[in-house]
Motif scaffolding. Structure first.
Motif, PDB file in Angstrom:
ATOM      1  N   TYR B  39       2.402  -8.719  -3.379  1.00  0.00           N
ATOM      2  CA  TYR B  39       3.669  -9.239  -3.882  1.00  0.00           C
ATOM      3  C   TYR B  39       4.252  -8.282  -4.912  1.00  0.00           C
ATOM      4  O   TYR B  39       3.521  -7.775  -5.767  1.00  0.00           O
ATOM      5  N   ALA B  40       5.546  -8.049  -4.829  1.00  0.00           N
ATOM      6  CA  ALA B  40       6.266  -7.365  -5.900  1.00  0.00           C
ATOM      7  C   ALA B  40       6.576  -8.410  -6.963  1.00  0.00           C
ATOM      8  O   ALA B  40       7.175  -9.444  -6.669  1.00  0.00           O
ATOM      9  N   LEU B  41       6.124  -8.140  -8.175  1.00  0.00           N
ATOM     10  CA  LEU B  41       6.248  -9.080  -9.286  1.00  0.00           C
ATOM     11  C   LEU B  41       7.083  -8.412 -10.362  1.00  0.00           C
ATOM     12  O   LEU B  41       6.807  -7.271 -10.737  1.00  0.00           O
ATOM     13  N   LYS B  42       8.118  -9.106 -10.792  1.00  0.00           N
ATOM     14  CA  LYS B  42       8.948  -8.575 -11.870  1.00  0.00           C
ATOM     15  C   LYS B  42       8.847  -9.538 -13.050  1.00  0.00           C
ATOM     16  O   LYS B  42       8.977 -10.747 -12.876  1.00  0.00           O
ATOM     17  N   THR B  43       8.566  -8.994 -14.216  1.00  0.00           N
ATOM     18  CA  THR B  43       8.547  -9.814 -15.428  1.00  0.00           C
ATOM     19  C   THR B  43       9.486  -9.162 -16.437  1.00  0.00           C
ATOM     20  O   THR B  43      10.022  -8.076 -16.192  1.00  0.00           O
ATOM     21  N   THR B  44       9.638  -9.836 -17.561  1.00  0.00           N
ATOM     22  CA  THR B  44      10.498  -9.259 -18.604  1.00  0.00           C
ATOM     23  C   THR B  44       9.907  -7.964 -19.148  1.00  0.00           C
ATOM     24  O   THR B  44      10.596  -7.220 -19.839  1.00  0.00           O
ATOM     25  N   LYS B  45       8.642  -7.656 -18.819  1.00  0.00           N
ATOM     26  CA  LYS B  45       8.055  -6.392 -19.280  1.00  0.00           C
ATOM     27  C   LYS B  45       8.025  -5.316 -18.201  1.00  0.00           C
ATOM     28  O   LYS B  45       7.480  -4.232 -18.428  1.00  0.00           O
ATOM     29  N   GLY B  46       8.535  -5.582 -17.019  1.00  0.00           N
ATOM     30  CA  GLY B  46       8.579  -4.521 -16.013  1.00  0.00           C
ATOM     31  C   GLY B  46       8.200  -4.991 -14.614  1.00  0.00           C
ATOM     32  O   GLY B  46       8.209  -6.194 -14.320  1.00  0.00           O
ATOM     33  N   ASP B  47       7.884  -4.023 -13.761  1.00  0.00           N
ATOM     34  CA  ASP B  47       7.532  -4.287 -12.372  1.00  0.00           C
ATOM     35  C   ASP B  47       6.028  -4.104 -12.168  1.00  0.00           C
ATOM     36  O   ASP B  47       5.434  -3.180 -12.719  1.00  0.00           O
ATOM     37  N   TRP B  48       5.458  -4.964 -11.352  1.00  0.00           N
ATOM     38  CA  TRP B  48       4.021  -4.952 -11.099  1.00  0.00           C
ATOM     39  C   TRP B  48       3.778  -5.288  -9.638  1.00  0.00           C
ATOM     40  O   TRP B  48       4.672  -5.773  -8.946  1.00  0.00           O
ATOM     41  N   ILE B  49       2.558  -5.018  -9.190  1.00  0.00           N
ATOM     42  CA  ILE B  49       2.151  -5.447  -7.853  1.00  0.00           C
ATOM     43  C   ILE B  49       1.001  -6.433  -8.013  1.00  0.00           C
ATOM     44  O   ILE B  49       0.006  -6.147  -8.683  1.00  0.00           O
ATOM     45  N   LEU B  50       1.156  -7.606  -7.408  1.00  0.00           N
ATOM     46  CA  LEU B  50       0.083  -8.594  -7.386  1.00  0.00           C
ATOM     47  C   LEU B  50      -0.566  -8.545  -6.005  1.00  0.00           C
ATOM     48  O   LEU B  50       0.120  -8.642  -4.988  1.00  0.00           O
ATOM     49  N   THR B  51      -1.882  -8.352  -5.982  1.00  0.00           N
ATOM     50  CA  THR B  51      -2.602  -8.295  -4.709  1.00  0.00           C
ATOM     51  C   THR B  51      -3.606  -9.434  -4.633  1.00  0.00           C
ATOM     52  O   THR B  51      -4.364  -9.666  -5.575  1.00  0.00           O
ATOM     53  N   LEU B  52      -3.575 -10.139  -3.519  1.00  0.00           N
ATOM     54  CA  LEU B  52      -4.614 -11.122  -3.213  1.00  0.00           C
ATOM     55  C   LEU B  52      -5.502 -10.497  -2.145  1.00  0.00           C
ATOM     56  O   LEU B  52      -5.007 -10.063  -1.095  1.00  0.00           O
ATOM     57  N   TYR B  53      -6.795 -10.468  -2.412  1.00  0.00           N
ATOM     58  CA  TYR B  53      -7.713  -9.782  -1.497  1.00  0.00           C
ATOM     59  C   TYR B  53      -8.140 -10.729  -0.391  1.00  0.00           C
ATOM     60  O   TYR B  53      -8.659 -11.809  -0.645  1.00  0.00           O
ATOM     61  N   GLU B  54      -7.891 -10.299   0.833  1.00  0.00           N
ATOM     62  CA  GLU B  54      -8.146 -11.154   1.988  1.00  0.00           C
ATOM     63  C   GLU B  54      -9.535 -10.892   2.568  1.00  0.00           C
ATOM     64  O   GLU B  54     -10.296 -10.086   2.045  1.00  0.00           O
ATOM     65  N   LYS B  55      -9.801 -11.542   3.674  1.00  0.00           N
ATOM     66  CA  LYS B  55     -11.155 -11.587   4.230  1.00  0.00           C
ATOM     67  C   LYS B  55     -11.796 -10.219   4.457  1.00  0.00           C
ATOM     68  O   LYS B  55     -13.001 -10.077   4.341  1.00  0.00           O
ATOM     69  N   ARG B  56     -10.993  -9.215   4.815  1.00  0.00           N
ATOM     70  CA  ARG B  56     -11.610  -7.942   5.189  1.00  0.00           C
ATOM     71  C   ARG B  56     -12.094  -7.150   3.980  1.00  0.00           C
ATOM     72  O   ARG B  56     -12.746  -6.128   4.147  1.00  0.00           O
ATOM     73  N   VAL B  57     -11.779  -7.596   2.797  1.00  0.00           N
ATOM     74  CA  VAL B  57     -12.289  -6.917   1.601  1.00  0.00           C
ATOM     75  C   VAL B  57     -13.467  -7.717   1.057  1.00  0.00           C
ATOM     76  O   VAL B  57     -13.386  -8.942   0.900  1.00  0.00           O
ATOM     77  N   GLU B  58     -14.575  -7.012   0.821  1.00  0.00           N
ATOM     78  CA  GLU B  58     -15.789  -7.642   0.295  1.00  0.00           C
ATOM     79  C   GLU B  58     -15.626  -7.826  -1.223  1.00  0.00           C
ATOM     80  O   GLU B  58     -15.485  -6.837  -1.951  1.00  0.00           O
ATOM     81  N   PRO B  59     -15.641  -9.082  -1.709  1.00  0.00           N
ATOM     82  CA  PRO B  59     -15.410  -9.303  -3.151  1.00  0.00           C
ATOM     83  C   PRO B  59     -16.341  -8.491  -4.046  1.00  0.00           C
ATOM     84  O   PRO B  59     -15.936  -8.011  -5.099  1.00  0.00           O
ATOM     85  N   ALA B  60     -17.602  -8.303  -3.605  1.00  0.00           N
ATOM     86  CA  ALA B  60     -18.557  -7.570  -4.445  1.00  0.00           C
ATOM     87  C   ALA B  60     -18.138  -6.114  -4.634  1.00  0.00           C
ATOM     88  O   ALA B  60     -18.613  -5.450  -5.560  1.00  0.00           O
ATOM     89  N   GLU B  61     -17.273  -5.607  -3.774  1.00  0.00           N
ATOM     90  CA  GLU B  61     -16.861  -4.208  -3.881  1.00  0.00           C
ATOM     91  C   GLU B  61     -15.612  -4.030  -4.740  1.00  0.00           C
ATOM     92  O   GLU B  61     -15.250  -2.904  -5.077  1.00  0.00           O
ATOM     93  N   LEU B  62     -14.962  -5.135  -5.099  1.00  0.00           N
ATOM     94  CA  LEU B  62     -13.707  -5.014  -5.858  1.00  0.00           C
ATOM     95  C   LEU B  62     -13.898  -4.346  -7.221  1.00  0.00           C
ATOM     96  O   LEU B  62     -13.034  -3.561  -7.627  1.00  0.00           O
ATOM     97  N   PRO B  63     -14.997  -4.605  -7.926  1.00  0.00           N
ATOM     98  CA  PRO B  63     -15.152  -3.892  -9.210  1.00  0.00           C
ATOM     99  C   PRO B  63     -15.187  -2.367  -9.019  1.00  0.00           C
ATOM    100  O   PRO B  63     -14.661  -1.630  -9.870  1.00  0.00           O
ATOM    101  N   TYR B  64     -15.765  -1.900  -7.926  1.00  0.00           N
ATOM    102  CA  TYR B  64     -15.736  -0.444  -7.666  1.00  0.00           C
ATOM    103  C   TYR B  64     -14.293   0.028  -7.474  1.00  0.00           C
ATOM    104  O   TYR B  64     -13.853   1.000  -8.097  1.00  0.00           O
ATOM    105  N   PHE B  65     -13.557  -0.653  -6.603  1.00  0.00           N
ATOM    106  CA  PHE B  65     -12.185  -0.209  -6.300  1.00  0.00           C
ATOM    107  C   PHE B  65     -11.310  -0.231  -7.565  1.00  0.00           C
ATOM    108  O   PHE B  65     -10.595   0.728  -7.856  1.00  0.00           O
ATOM    109  N   LEU B  66     -11.363  -1.355  -8.286  1.00  0.00           N
ATOM    110  CA  LEU B  66     -10.509  -1.480  -9.472  1.00  0.00           C
ATOM    111  C   LEU B  66     -10.970  -0.521 -10.566  1.00  0.00           C
ATOM    112  O   LEU B  66     -10.144   0.073 -11.276  1.00  0.00           O
ATOM    113  N   GLY B  67     -12.288  -0.353 -10.686  1.00  0.00           N
ATOM    114  CA  GLY B  67     -12.805   0.577 -11.692  1.00  0.00           C
ATOM    115  C   GLY B  67     -12.395   2.008 -11.382  1.00  0.00           C
ATOM    116  O   GLY B  67     -12.021   2.777 -12.281  1.00  0.00           O
ATOM    117  N   LEU B  68     -12.431   2.366 -10.101  1.00  0.00           N
ATOM    118  CA  LEU B  68     -12.018   3.721  -9.713  1.00  0.00           C
ATOM    119  C   LEU B  68     -10.530   3.939 -10.008  1.00  0.00           C
ATOM    120  O   LEU B  68     -10.136   4.982 -10.551  1.00  0.00           O
TER     121      LEU B  68
END
Lengths: 326, 326
Positions: B39-68
């Motif tokens: 989702y493209a998210l706009k707030t009074t502080k700017g533009d952001w992207i909100l992502t909801l992780y669906e079935k094909r992404v393994e939740p345990a791997e998200l800390p690696y992706f976000l950390g990278l």
């Protein structure tokens, strides 16, 4: 899926060169919308929506739609305002499609309608009708009563596959609706939105956190027809719960706010039940047409026509306007 | 279609209350992307992207992706930077899905790759690899060589329906690729993007109107693997024309810019042809798997696996790295 036509970046740059919108900053396809391809466009001068008009929109009708939006925005309605290019023209061509850029509207459409959305909706609908009063253009409602019998005929052969007995029920119901439909000249006519579903109305938090309408979008079913029919579309689209029960509190809120801004005549109120049946059969028939004419593998979400059979049957049991919440 | 999970507006407001991002201004689904809901998210502080992780992404791997992503953004790479909530956590939950907000990146992905895109791409890829050198996390490449035989087995029964003889050809080709694959320890390893297709790279006009990379997105296939394999993915993804001819000018531009920033060893250069074959068979096999395991009526665009058979056959005829443009 709401991006049917992809836009080459060179073509986009050439297109933007015809506008005074500054430099291109970002360009993303928008998922919402089913009829056209919509892109969120960001330039150094702000946010915009670029729309490419796809096959289901008749190019000859675009001047009406864009002219109506320009007129309504000029009257202060929060609707997309077409942006003219340097030559004064808003309707242009991109990637082989008619295309236009409109202003971006803030807000979020309500995924779940709450009663607090309904009064602002009713007010906004009345303001839309009032703002359209002095618009010079007109467009017949191609999906109005005259179009329902041909739609039903086009579904006759395969409609009962969706539900046994469906076509016979619709034959009888449609005959009843058309027999009761208000005669020309008896009810006020004007420019109506004709598709004012929750995903076409954006809200933001107003004072005390109460939702206020920040934008009305998607005027590509707009036409010249009975103003009260637009109210009937909203009662169909906003006032049923997920289990298809009719929420009279929501209906009362829509109607009370609407008539506070644009009073309805006694004839309009009396006609509301049949107008609601008409709106229900209109969405039922177009969904049934799509359902029976869409190849199973096609990349579109087919909407269940029977959702509107439930609504149609509810409204069939209503005689006066009192049960609708007025 | 890239919105699989819809977000109720009250849930969105509650979610945003955990951040220091100001007030909600707008929220629209983004059409691009196939694995997650964006989702493209706009707030009074700017533009952001909100992502909801669906079935094909393994939740345990998200800390690696976000950390990278956080690490690379901290090193100055133009990639989405996860935004932490008030409690310091970037990985949260919304609508029953793992979810995160990242910074919005300007730019437009090239619908048609021009030679001028290729040098900036090569430079950006080398910068990504260099910036990742001191990242502490690691993740095996689940779609790397060890995963290809199981993928091929999963397609064995129905693969020949896509093209007669396909499975036998892939059996032989895969055996050859695996026999030639660089032994562990012979080539430099690091954090790779592993999916750097044109729709994951945004460009803006730089000086003299020459494209410059303004953003690299979609790190959800990133992993720890041979750096030169990432180059091979790019040669597959950026250097073939629509008629599947290999554009050596583009390949030379990618490679020259890459090695100007991160010199490749003689062994890496010598391995490029087999790495290119590996990258081609990786995308061929995942597409073939999706093609043979997706019900015909499903609402996803199936990509033709045979596009990569064309690439695979081209690279099969290449022995040295000279024909690739180095």
């Amino acid at each position: 899926m709401a991006v049917y036509t992809d836009v080459q970046d060179e073509a986009l740059r050439a297109y933007l060169a015809d506008y005074d919108l500054g430099e291109l900053v970002a360009f993303r396809g928008i998922a919402e919308g089913v009829e056209n391809s919509n892109y969120a466009l960001k330039t150094t001068k702000g946010d915009w929506i670029l729309t490419l008009y796809e096959k289901r929109v008749e190019p000859a009708e675009l001047p009406y739609f864009l002219g109506l939006m320009r007129h309504l925005a000029g009257r202060g309605l929060a609707c997309p305002e077409p942006v003219a290019g340097r030559d004064g023209q808003a309707l242009r061509e991109l990637a082989g499609r008619p295309a236009a850029i409109c202003t971006f509207l803030p807000g979020v459409w309500p995924r779940r309608v709450r009663p607090e959305h309904c009064a602002p909706l009713g007010t906004a609908l009345a303001e839309l009708h009032l703002a359209g009063m002095d618009f010079a253009g007109s467009r017949p409602n191609t999906l109005g009563p005259a179009g329902w019998r041909p739609l039903l005929e086009a579904c006759r052969d395969s409609g009962d596959e969706v539900r046994p007995g469906l076509i016979a029920e619709l034959d009888a119901t449609l005959a009843g609706i058309l027999a009761q439909w208000p005669a020309p000249g008896t009810l006020p006519v004007g420019q109506i939105h004709a598709d004012l579903f929750p995903d076409n109305v954006f809200f933001l938090d107003g004072p005390q956190g109460r939702p206020r309408v920040s934008g009305i979008i998607d005027f590509y079913f707009a036409c010249s027809d009975l103003l009260a029919y637009d109210v009937a579309v909203c009662l169909n689209a906003w006032c049923f719960e997920p289990d298809f029960s009719f929420n009279a509190t929501k209906a009362r809120a829509v109607l009370a706010a609407y008539v506070a801004r644009r009073p309805m005549s006694a004839q309009e109120r009396a006609a509301l039940p049949v107008l609601c049946r008409g709106a229900a059969i209109r969405f039922l028939l177009t969904r049934l047409f799509d359902w029976t004419h869409t190849p199973p593998g096609a990349l579109v979400t087919r909407k269940d026509p029977l959702d509107y059979l439930r609504r149609l049957r509810f409204f069939a049991g209503i005689e006066g306007d009192s049960a609708l919440g007025l």
